[in-house]
Design an enzyme around this catalytic site. Structure first.
Site: not given
Length: 226
Positions: A12, A192
């Site tokens: 990230e 997700d």
């Protein structure tokens, strides 16, 4: 103005640093941070680490040393509602712990003596709404567990019916910022959907497309809103 931006993981952070092509590495207590600019504003970016303790310690270290005007936490989160889908970006308007309970007579989510919900920088969120950013606004809940089953989501929703997403850092970062009197903003992209299909594979495959959308939102916030 100094803007601090924290991500949980190296992958990230690398996406975030791509927004700061000219940056320098600085070290605080043996931890690397990166200082540069986004849209002409001074920014320091770093990795807070996974989990509540890592997030709180690294947020506090950054605040006490560099005194940022706002802390933004960005990266990925798991979706916890049909109201938000994979790839959509959540700007949290409330943040809570889903795994804190201090016993009879206390509310689930409320650490002893502290509110159940931490509130982010309201004026910034109002400006985000007014700007028409392609985001969803709502509650994110944090705990020290990777949520991956429908049963786990149902348990969290039984205490927080309007939860949209789950992660492992946001509440600790918001808690620390609240104690230090520093505004906070949580911007997360859904990686997700726990309990729907193989969400672990969803999470792993998500990185092939790289969640640049959430960092594009952060870039717009830093450039145009702060």
């Amino acid at each position: 103005m100094l803007v601090a931006i924290l991500a949980a993981m190296d992958k990230e952070l690398q996406l975030l640093l791509s927004l700061m092509p000219q940056h320098e590495k600085i070290e605080i207590d043996g931890v690397d941070y990166y200082r540069g600019q986004i849209g002409g504003k001074e920014v320091v970016a770093g990795k807070c680490g996974i989990g509540k303790v890592n997030a709180a310690l690294n947020t506090y270290r950054l605040i006490e040393t560099l005194h940022p005007d706002i802390v933004i936490n960005s990266g990925v989160a798991g979706g916890a509602s049909s109201k938000i889908g994979i790839g959509e970006v959540l700007i949290a308007d409330r943040i809570a712990y889903h795994d804190v309970w201090c016993g009879p007579g206390t509310e689930i989510g409320a650490a002893d003596g502290y509110p159940r919900f931490f509130l982010p920088a309201g004026q910034v969120i109002d400006k985000c709404r007014e700007s028409g950013m392609d985001c969803v606004y709502g509650l994110i809940c944090s705990g020290d567990r990777f949520i991956h089953t429908a049963e786990e989501v149902a348990e969290i929703r039984s205490n927080f019916p309007d939860v949209l997403a789950v992660d492992m850092e946001s509440a600790a970062i918001a808690h620390t910022c609240s104690l230090c009197g520093v505004p906070v903003l949580i911007v997360r992209v859904m990686s997700d959907t726990p309990g729907e299909g193989d969400n672990i594979s969803q999470y792993e495959n998500f990185w092939t497309d790289a969640p640049k959308k959430t960092f594009a939102c952060v870039e717009k916030i830093v450039e145009d809103i702060l």
